[in-house]
Design a protein around this motif. Structure first.
Motif, PDB file in Angstrom:
ATOM      1  N   GLU A  68      -1.883  13.425  16.165  1.00 51.59           N
ATOM      2  CA  GLU A  68      -0.903  14.520  15.756  1.00 51.59           C
ATOM      3  C   GLU A  68      -0.594  15.789  16.090  1.00 51.59           C
ATOM      4  O   GLU A  68       0.238  16.617  15.917  1.00 51.59           O
ATOM      5  CB  GLU A  68      -0.681  14.182  14.172  1.00 51.59           C
ATOM      6  CG  GLU A  68      -0.002  12.781  13.736  1.00 51.59           C
ATOM      7  CD  GLU A  68       1.256  12.616  13.776  1.00 51.59           C
ATOM      8  OE1 GLU A  68       2.115  13.527  13.831  1.00 51.59           O
ATOM      9  OE2 GLU A  68       1.659  11.556  14.032  1.00 51.59           O
ATOM     10  N   GLN A 122       0.037  12.945   9.645  1.00 50.75           N
ATOM     11  CA  GLN A 122      -1.244  13.313   9.300  1.00 50.75           C
ATOM     12  C   GLN A 122      -1.655  13.172   7.785  1.00 50.75           C
ATOM     13  O   GLN A 122      -2.580  12.502   7.441  1.00 50.75           O
ATOM     14  CB  GLN A 122      -1.609  14.853   9.731  1.00 50.75           C
ATOM     15  CG  GLN A 122      -1.751  14.932  11.192  1.00 50.75           C
ATOM     16  CD  GLN A 122      -1.959  16.301  11.698  1.00 50.75           C
ATOM     17  OE1 GLN A 122      -1.117  17.286  11.342  1.00 50.75           O
ATOM     18  NE2 GLN A 122      -3.009  16.471  12.443  1.00 50.75           N
ATOM     19  N   THR A 155       1.255  17.566   9.722  1.00 50.86           N
ATOM     20  CA  THR A 155       2.528  16.776   9.771  1.00 50.86           C
ATOM     21  C   THR A 155       2.492  15.811   8.725  1.00 50.86           C
ATOM     22  O   THR A 155       1.475  15.245   8.092  1.00 50.86           O
ATOM     23  CB  THR A 155       2.702  16.214  11.257  1.00 50.86           C
ATOM     24  OG1 THR A 155       1.720  15.098  11.565  1.00 50.86           O
ATOM     25  CG2 THR A 155       2.623  17.201  12.480  1.00 50.86           C
TER      26      THR A 155
END
Length: 260
Positions: free
Chosen positions: A218, A238, A235
């Motif tokens: 990510e 994540q 993100t």
């Protein structure tokens, strides 16, 4: 500088209809699961599985992937939009699936199947876990063919331009996930599970491995435009992977000590 090939998203044209590459990748993933599972059943009858049970659990799992994946996308990624446009929740042909939602869907589906068969749920998940990564690899290959889920800009020599996005070379993050979540994770789980292991360790290793690989990739993947970066600059992928890592590590260590 590499340029992403402009693949036709439709692999087979049948008059006004077409079979999409992404659908074929799903089919390939399910076929590989069956092939690998039946091969292991024949070599290890001590696992107590039959080929019919594998066929049946695949049906349950496929429903879990599709329903859970779609609902996970709706809830985790665009709840406000879909709650305002509820009819579009069922428009799966427009795209939008979440791995983490699909994973939760599979957990529920296998739990229902285990109850029906009178089997231990966690032992079933230990058998199924090593069969899943090839399907993940197929899915990421489908993402690459479709030219979606591209990476962040990079100056590395293998950076790839995705013309449908811009002229910047970007990480081919779909191929990173294909390699780590698909091939590497499969090799780890297949080799580890080739010998009898305490119940729960294989499932824990899957959670730990997938969560860790997804969390790392990510950092190279462009976040969804409608979400961007969340707290601490992470993100959504994540944040959803962190519980997997924590739970997987706990399961592996706890089960390895003989506490299934």
């Amino acid at each position: 500088m590499l340029v992403h090939p402009h693949f036709d998203p439709i692999a087979i044209h049948l008059g006004p209809f077409g079979i999409h590459w992404y659908g074929l990748m799903y089919l390939l993933g399910f076929m590989m699961l069956l092939w690998l599972g039946k091969s292991r059943i024949r070599k290890h009858p001590e696992y107590g599985w039959t080929e019919k049970q594998l066929d049946d659990v695949l049906f349950y799992g496929a429903l879990g992937v599709i329903l859970g994946g779609r609902l996970g996308y709706v809830v985790f990624y665009q709840p406000v939009y879909f709650f305002s446009h509820p009819a579009e929740i069922f428009a799966v042909w427009q795209g939008g699936m979440s791995f983490h939602g699909g994973f939760l869907g599979v957990l529920v589906a296998v739990a229902l199947f285990a109850r029906k068969e009178g089997k231990r749920w966690l032992a079933m998940m230990d058998f199924i876990a090593p069969l899943v990564p090839p399907g993940l690899a197929a899915g990421r290959l489908g993402n690459f063919i479709n030219g979606e889920l591209w990476g962040r800009p990079t100056d590395l020599p293998w950076g790839m331009v995705f013309p449908q996005v811009d002229a910047l070379p970007r990480h081919p993050s779909q191929l990173y996930e294909f390699t780590l979540e698909g091939i590497v994770l499969f090799l780890i789980l297949w080799l580890y599970s080739s010998k009898p292991r305490p119940v729960g360790t294989v499932s824990g290793l899957f959670l730990l491995g997938y969560g860790s690989f997804r969390f790392l990739v990510e950092f190279t993947r462009e976040p969804d435009s409608f979400l961007g970066f969340l707290s601490l600059g992470l993100t959504m992928g994540q944040w959803l992977s962190l519980p997997m890592i924590a739970l997987g590590l706990w399961m592996f260590l706890y089960s390895a000590r003989g506490n299934p």
